[in-house]
Structure formats: structure tokens, C-alpha cells
Design an enzyme around this catalytic site. Sequence first.
Site, short mmCIF file in Angstrom:
data_model
loop_
_atom_site.label_atom_id
_atom_site.label_comp_id
_atom_site.label_asym_id
_atom_site.label_seq_id
_atom_site.Cartn_x
_atom_site.Cartn_y
_atom_site.Cartn_z
N LYS A 107 1.80 1.78 7.46
CA LYS A 107 2.14 0.96 8.62
C LYS A 107 3.16 1.67 9.51
O LYS A 107 3.82 2.63 9.10
CB LYS A 107 2.69 -0.40 8.18
N GLU A 135 -5.54 4.43 14.02
CA GLU A 135 -6.48 3.50 14.66
C GLU A 135 -7.17 4.06 15.89
O GLU A 135 -8.14 3.46 16.38
CB GLU A 135 -5.77 2.18 15.02
N TYR A 195 -0.81 4.12 10.86
CA TYR A 195 -1.19 3.10 11.84
C TYR A 195 0.03 2.82 12.71
O TYR A 195 1.12 2.58 12.19
CB TYR A 195 -1.61 1.80 11.15
N ASN A 235 -0.85 -7.43 8.40
CA ASN A 235 -1.24 -6.39 7.43
C ASN A 235 -2.00 -7.04 6.27
O ASN A 235 -1.61 -6.92 5.11
CB ASN A 235 -0.04 -5.59 6.94
N SER A 284 -21.30 -13.75 23.64
CA SER A 284 -19.92 -14.18 23.81
C SER A 284 -19.57 -14.32 25.28
O SER A 284 -19.64 -13.36 26.04
CB SER A 284 -18.97 -13.17 23.14
N ILE A 332 -16.95 -4.07 12.90
CA ILE A 332 -16.79 -3.94 11.45
C ILE A 332 -16.17 -5.20 10.86
O ILE A 332 -16.69 -5.77 9.89
CB ILE A 332 -15.93 -2.72 11.09
N VAL A 333 -15.07 -5.67 11.43
CA VAL A 333 -14.40 -6.86 10.92
C VAL A 333 -15.34 -8.06 10.97
O VAL A 333 -15.52 -8.79 9.98
CB VAL A 333 -13.11 -7.17 11.71
N HIS A 366 -0.42 1.03 16.28
CA HIS A 366 -0.70 -0.16 17.11
C HIS A 366 0.36 -0.32 18.19
O HIS A 366 0.96 -1.38 18.36
CB HIS A 366 -0.79 -1.42 16.24
N ARG A 372 0.82 -1.20 0.00
CA ARG A 372 0.00 0.00 0.00
C ARG A 372 0.87 1.26 0.00
O ARG A 372 2.06 1.21 0.27
CB ARG A 372 -0.93 0.02 1.23
#
Length: 364
Positions: free
Chosen positions: A75, A118, A94, A300, A220, A178-179, A96, A15
Amino acid sequence: MIIGVPKEIKNNENRVALTPAGVAEMKNHGHSVYVQATAGEGSGFEDAEYTAAGAVILPTIEEVYSIAEMIIKVKEPIASEYNLIKKDQLLFTYFHFASSEPLTHAMIERQAVCLAYETVEKTDRSLPLLVPMSEVAGRMAIQQGAKYLEKPLKGRGILLGGVPGVPPAKVLVLGGGIVGTQAAKMAAGLGAHVTIMDVSLARLRYLDDVMPANVSTIMSNHYNISKAITESDLIVGAVLIPGAKAPHLIKRDMLKLMRPGTVVVDVAVDQGGCIETCTPTTHENPTFIIDDIVHYCVANMPGAVPYTSTLALTNATLPYALQLANKGWEKACAENEELNKGLNIANGKILYKGVADAWNLPLN
């Protein structure tokens, strides 16, 4: 402002953080843009397109970092980039941090301004710069999971959608954000029997309303997860706690409850993973096997479909990048609470609670 766009050097990351269209927008607002040579090739954008849009092409990553006041990436910086980062340089990417203590300490030491995609957050608690890549990753989780269920790749040898007279695969999705939603939609569309779990009853009600008939919703908890994994063929980890480590919903000793050849895809691996045995892998070596369970843990995932991913990401990031460039990060963050929540580290201090908590460091 002087904007720098380095070429991504993380393994198999294709990307790019700014398209030629994005360069043109930056130029229209009076900013200078420097792009590293071939930075966009992996996503289908040639240097000539950037030049035509008004960018200056620089041959090396060192030159891009050296000249830029603001670095826009996809990234997080990797170790070879740490020493290129200057004091007070703004990095918009991003990060993380909660999954990498070395990166956290490196950015504190460099005294950079780290604004993380994020954790940019709207008032409704949605994460606008995470959503597009979560959509891609959620869909890819099923695409990859279906592939690794094939016997030559050490899976159970099951076709996700089955065929007439043969039942479809059972897919378990942990997390209804979303995922998880995108993964469930993809799996259901391929004909699998899907179970999606979440801790929010309101979210489960919503999913129950919008999902097709071959998707079931279950609350859950440890008991339900332990029961569901015994009969699942593909398990997708889709749990997110913004800016913090994901909780381990499947522990190491739970692998023995699964059938040999079960595939787990942990999309949360870039935030520590929600499956204890998952550690980050790359597109070059995407899987490993523990206790006969196939683990796909690429950190990724959207990097494998860079044209789609780059366009989806830059559609979301460009308006924020323009605010940062037009106003400077301090004014932009003071005037926009969404951007302010993206500030993780600045001037050697941690500003985001999830990062401080992850490594027991002081919060400023």
C-alpha cells in the site's frame, strides 16, 4: 541493488510485498534484500523463512528505508513514512494518487521515484498488477455484502441465495471489468439474481456469453442505474478509470430511491469511489450508514485475506520488480513500456496524466 521490504502499517493491512520465494529470486540475481522484522507474519511468513531465503532482518522501518535503494510495498506510504523516503529512492507499490492530494504533494516534495502497480499497463490495456487484487476484491465484495445484509448488521435481513419458495437477493454490479466480473460470478454462484452494467456493448456481449442464466446485462446509464437501485439489495461499485478518479454513478440524492437496509460495497473507493457518499473505511470499522443505507468502503479489502492476496500479488509483481532491480528504473522503463506507464512521479515531477488532472497540477 539494495531492496527494502518494510512492514505495512496501514490499518489492518496484513499483506507483505515480497515472499521468501521472492527474496530467493532477488538473491539469485545478485541483489541484497532487507526485510523489516515481522513484515511477513500477517501473511503467514516468519522471519526465519526470510533469513533462510537470504534476507537480512532489520528491526525498524527507519532502518529499512535508510538502507534501501528500492522499496517494495503493498500500500501507499502513510504520513508517518513520508519523511523516511529519500531523494531518488524508488518506491514500487500501489499509490492511487488520484484519491490523495496530500500523498501526491508529499512524493513530489520528497523527490522520490514512484512507480505505481495500478498503472502498469500492457499493450492490450490490461493492468497486470491490478488484476490479482481486483479478482480478490471482486469476490470479497460479495462475501462482505452478503454478511452485511444480515439484520444484526443493519442490512435488510436477506439471504443472498434465498431458499426454495423464497426469492433470492437482487445484486447490482456497476462495471463489467475484472472486479465486476468476479463479483457477478460469486453472487451468481450463491444463487442471487445478478444485474451487471457497463458502458461497453462489446463487454456486455462477452459477459452475456460467459455468465450463467441468473446474470443479466444492461447498458450503464443514469436512467438504468436509477431504476435498478430501487429494487437491488446489494450494490457493488466496480468502476475503474486507470490512474484517475472514478466517476460518481450514484449521487447522494439517489440514496432515497433505495430500500432501507440496502448494502453498497464500493470497491472503487481507493480511486475516489463511484458512489458519492462513500469514503474510505478500514477493516476495524468497515461500515457506516447514511439514509438507512449500509456503506462498506474498505480501501484495502484484500488485506483481510493476506495469505491468498500476498501470493496472488507477488506472482504478478516479482517479474517487474526483478526488471527494475536488474536494470535500474530508468533503463527498465525505457525498455519496457508496461513499466514506463507505471511511472507516476519522478524527481519532483508528475508524469501520469490522471494524477495531474486529479489535482490540477502540471504534467511533465
